[in-house]
Design an enzyme around this catalytic site. Structure first.
Site, PDB file in Angstrom:
ATOM      1  N   TRP A 145      32.675  54.680  29.184  1.00 16.13           N
ATOM      2  CA  TRP A 145      32.861  54.438  30.613  1.00 16.13           C
ATOM      3  C   TRP A 145      32.932  52.958  30.976  1.00 16.13           C
ATOM      4  O   TRP A 145      33.420  52.607  32.050  1.00 16.13           O
ATOM      5  CB  TRP A 145      31.703  55.070  31.405  1.00 16.13           C
ATOM      6  CG  TRP A 145      30.340  54.744  30.868  1.00 16.13           C
ATOM      7  CD1 TRP A 145      29.596  55.504  30.020  1.00 16.13           C
ATOM      8  CD2 TRP A 145      29.565  53.563  31.122  1.00 16.13           C
ATOM      9  NE1 TRP A 145      28.405  54.870  29.721  1.00 16.13           N
ATOM     10  CE2 TRP A 145      28.363  53.684  30.387  1.00 16.13           C
ATOM     11  CE3 TRP A 145      29.763  52.416  31.890  1.00 16.13           C
ATOM     12  CZ2 TRP A 145      27.371  52.702  30.408  1.00 16.13           C
ATOM     13  CZ3 TRP A 145      28.779  51.434  31.904  1.00 16.13           C
ATOM     14  CH2 TRP A 145      27.601  51.593  31.173  1.00 16.13           C
ATOM     15  N   ASN A 146      32.453  52.059  30.116  1.00 13.59           N
ATOM     16  CA  ASN A 146      32.260  50.678  30.553  1.00 13.59           C
ATOM     17  C   ASN A 146      33.536  49.847  30.629  1.00 13.59           C
ATOM     18  O   ASN A 146      33.592  48.870  31.361  1.00 13.59           O
ATOM     19  CB  ASN A 146      31.223  49.975  29.666  1.00 13.59           C
ATOM     20  CG  ASN A 146      31.617  49.934  28.212  1.00 13.59           C
ATOM     21  OD1 ASN A 146      32.178  50.887  27.672  1.00 13.59           O
ATOM     22  ND2 ASN A 146      31.326  48.824  27.555  1.00 13.59           N
ATOM     23  N   LYS A 169      39.967  62.201  25.178  1.00 11.63           N
ATOM     24  CA  LYS A 169      38.844  62.585  26.039  1.00 11.63           C
ATOM     25  C   LYS A 169      38.197  61.318  26.589  1.00 11.63           C
ATOM     26  O   LYS A 169      37.442  60.637  25.902  1.00 11.63           O
ATOM     27  CB  LYS A 169      37.787  63.400  25.290  1.00 11.63           C
ATOM     28  CG  LYS A 169      36.783  64.055  26.266  1.00 11.63           C
ATOM     29  CD  LYS A 169      35.356  64.083  25.782  1.00 11.63           C
ATOM     30  CE  LYS A 169      34.626  62.805  25.958  1.00 11.63           C
ATOM     31  NZ  LYS A 169      34.157  62.537  27.347  1.00 11.63           N
ATOM     32  N   SER A 223      27.944  54.252  21.902  1.00 13.76           N
ATOM     33  CA  SER A 223      26.700  53.797  21.304  1.00 13.76           C
ATOM     34  C   SER A 223      26.652  54.136  19.815  1.00 13.76           C
ATOM     35  O   SER A 223      27.360  55.033  19.342  1.00 13.76           O
ATOM     36  CB  SER A 223      25.509  54.448  22.009  1.00 13.76           C
ATOM     37  OG  SER A 223      25.421  55.820  21.670  1.00 13.76           O
ATOM     38  N   GLU A 244      33.807  52.067  17.036  1.00 13.99           N
ATOM     39  CA  GLU A 244      33.427  50.790  17.639  1.00 13.99           C
ATOM     40  C   GLU A 244      32.134  51.050  18.402  1.00 13.99           C
ATOM     41  O   GLU A 244      32.124  51.750  19.412  1.00 13.99           O
ATOM     42  CB  GLU A 244      34.543  50.284  18.558  1.00 13.99           C
ATOM     43  CG  GLU A 244      34.449  48.796  18.840  1.00 13.99           C
ATOM     44  CD  GLU A 244      33.545  48.482  20.010  1.00 13.99           C
ATOM     45  OE1 GLU A 244      32.379  48.116  19.746  1.00 13.99           O
ATOM     46  OE2 GLU A 244      33.985  48.603  21.155  1.00 13.99           O
ATOM     47  N   LEU A 245      31.024  50.488  17.910  1.00  8.61           N
ATOM     48  CA  LEU A 245      29.698  50.909  18.364  1.00  8.61           C
ATOM     49  C   LEU A 245      28.934  49.768  19.048  1.00  8.61           C
ATOM     50  O   LEU A 245      29.531  48.916  19.666  1.00  8.61           O
ATOM     51  CB  LEU A 245      28.929  51.494  17.180  1.00  8.61           C
ATOM     52  CG  LEU A 245      29.692  52.590  16.398  1.00  8.61           C
ATOM     53  CD1 LEU A 245      28.890  53.048  15.192  1.00  8.61           C
ATOM     54  CD2 LEU A 245      30.037  53.765  17.308  1.00  8.61           C
ATOM     55  N   CYS A 278      29.589  45.840  25.063  1.00  9.62           N
ATOM     56  CA  CYS A 278      29.002  45.976  23.728  1.00  9.62           C
ATOM     57  C   CYS A 278      28.878  44.654  22.993  1.00  9.62           C
ATOM     58  O   CYS A 278      27.978  44.480  22.173  1.00  9.62           O
ATOM     59  CB  CYS A 278      29.800  46.977  22.893  1.00  9.62           C
ATOM     60  SG  CYS A 278      31.553  46.549  22.726  1.00  9.62           S
ATOM     61  N   GLU A 375      19.769  47.267  22.084  1.00  7.87           N
ATOM     62  CA  GLU A 375      20.846  47.014  23.041  1.00  7.87           C
ATOM     63  C   GLU A 375      20.416  47.512  24.421  1.00  7.87           C
ATOM     64  O   GLU A 375      20.190  48.705  24.617  1.00  7.87           O
ATOM     65  CB  GLU A 375      22.127  47.726  22.590  1.00  7.87           C
ATOM     66  CG  GLU A 375      23.332  47.403  23.433  1.00  7.87           C
ATOM     67  CD  GLU A 375      24.609  48.035  22.913  1.00  7.87           C
ATOM     68  OE1 GLU A 375      25.670  47.388  23.006  1.00  7.87           O
ATOM     69  OE2 GLU A 375      24.554  49.171  22.405  1.00  7.87           O
TER      70      GLU A 375
END
Length: 468
Positions: A145-146, A169, A223, A244-245, A278, A375
């Site tokens: 969402w960010n 999605k 995340s 990508e975390l 992130c 984080e």
């Protein structure tokens, strides 16, 4: 475009579940839209459509694929205002940030992907063979969402250009930007089934995509914990994975550096987008005997960030994206205080119904504190000290993450220090983002890369043909 429908096989269709998810404006708390709560049956339909379309789409000439994507990007560019307003409404981002951080860079990046696709060496002659790069197949894109446009663009654009079919999605909290993209893809004239949009919850639609036997690849951003769960499901049938975390990135301030520029660089990542980034530089490492100097700069620069009407170009801070985010960040601030860290600026946010969190800077932080290791995903900066540069590098690398970093100091020493940081991206002094370069992390910050040639290659498989 009908936001109460899914986009499957070239058509806007009802969800099999006939349920909806409310979309909240984080600034006003208004429920301004509803999108379908997709389910496993919807995923099955979308994947079947993508699988059928791939049989012919994979052989579509490159010129046709790039021409279609150019139409899409031109369409997005013509709807720049629509994108900015949508991101402001669904994310709570100030208008200026929605334009300059969320929209313009990623239209630019999409254009660069088209250049990469046109010039990519799909076949390479070796000694007795030809090494061929060809599309993976059906790609499931799971986005957060960010950064509503960026994370969709980084998956959908290169995947389609490379000859794959996509089931997207988007986040259940910020899905509206995805509808704009879907409409532009439809207008461009893509064959039915090449792109599909299924909205819904991660534990339903996301899990169904990750485990689906006819999905060849999952590209996920989110995340580390969620990425680990997605990977486990994807590896049940050995899908290709791009993850990508999370991150807890460090900025090292060396003696003799331009610290005004450094503080600006750090705060831009920590405060803009409410710290919901992130790769935010949330750990600042400064020489132990110069903390007074850095604290004065921090207090002065942090005062430049403020709340206000989101449509005011002077507004730099907006609300966090949701009540869940507000509660999470508030708890971390309380944790920092209980751990003994000193608040240079900021306070525990008042629980008054808004999602606003004023900038927080902690000093006297030690590497073992929770706020220095986990984080937070909010406008919270922690300042740690070091005695030697070697110790600073050790502290910076002492993390389960390795997504980003920065070094501010004399040019030669700063570059030497950057090369010793175990992280996927490092900014040195006035270094700037480049749409041609890859992004991604070491360690538990992920697998694979996004952006540039490397990000394009993620959506290709390698085949060796021995022909001599």
């Amino acid at each position: 475009m009908d936001i109460r429908k899914l986009y499957i096989n070239g058509e806007w269709v009802e969800s099999e579940g006939h349920e909806y998810i409310d979309i909240e404006n984080p600034d006003t708390h208004e429920i301004f839209a509803q999108v379908p709560r997709g389910n496993k049956d919807d995923v099955d339909k979308a994947v079947r459509a993508a699988r059928a379309a791939f049989e012919t789409w994979q052989y579509t000439p490159l010129e046709q694929r790039t021409a279609l994507m150019e139409k899409v990007v031109n369409g997005l560019e013509s709807r720049r205002q629509d994108l900015i307003e949508t991101i402001t409404k669904e994310l709570g981002s100030p208008y200026k940030v929605s334009a300059e951080v969320h929209t313009d860079p990623f239209i630019l990046e999409a254009k660069h992907y088209i250049k990469v696709a046109k010039n990519f060496p799909y076949e390479e002659r070796r000694q007795t063979s030809v090494v061929v790069r060809e599309p993976v197949g059906v790609v499931g894109g799971l986005t957060p969402w960010n950064f509503p446009l960026e994370q969709i663009e980084k998956k959908v654009v290169p995947a389609l250009l490379a000859g794959n079919c996509v089931v997207l999605k988007p986040s259940q909290f910020t899905p509206m930007t995805a509808y704009i993209l879907a409409e532009e893809i439809h207008k461009a004239g893509y064959p039915a089934g090449v792109f599909n949009l299924v909205t819904g919850r991660g534990g339903e639609v996301g899990d169904a995509l990750a485990a689906h036997p006819d999905v060849d690849m999952i590209s996920f951003t989110g995340s580390t914990d969620a990425g680990r769960a997605v990977a486990i499901k994807g590896l049940s049938n050995i899908k290709k994975l791009a993850l990508e975390l999370g991150g807890k990135s460090a900025a090292i301030f060396l003696k003799g550096g331009d610290w005004e520029n450094g503080v600006n660089g750090v705060l831009e990542t920590v405060m803009l987008n409410g710290g919901q980034t992130c790769n935010a530089l949330t750990r600042m490492l400064v020489p132990e005997d110069e903390t007074g100097k850095i604290e004065e700069i921090l207090k002065r620069k942090a005062a430049e960030y403020h709340f206000g009407p989101l449509n005011n170009p002077q507004t730099t801070l907006g609300p966090l994206a949701s009540r869940k985010q507000f509660d999470r960040v508030r708890k971390y601030i309380e944790t920092g205080i209980s751990e003994g860290a000193r608040l240079l600026i900021g306070e525990v946010p008042e629980d008054n119904g808004s999602y606003n969190v004023k900038p927080v800077i902690f000093c006297d932080v030690t590497p073992d504190m929770v706020i220095a290791r986990e984080e937070i995903f909010g406008p919270v900066l922690v300042v740690l000290t070091y005695k030697t540069v070697e110790e600073a590098i050790e502290i910076a690398n002492d993390s389960i993450y390795g997504l980003a970093g920065a070094v501010y100091g004399p040019e030669k020493e700063a570059n030497e220090t950057a090369r010793k940081m175990k992280t996927g991206t490092v900014y040195v002094n006035e270094g700037q983002w480049d749409e041609a370069s890859p992004f991604g992390g070491y360690k538990q910050s992920g697998l694979g890369r996004e952006g540039g040639i490397e990000g394009y290659e993620e959506f290709l498989e390698i085949k060796t043909i021995y022909d001599k």
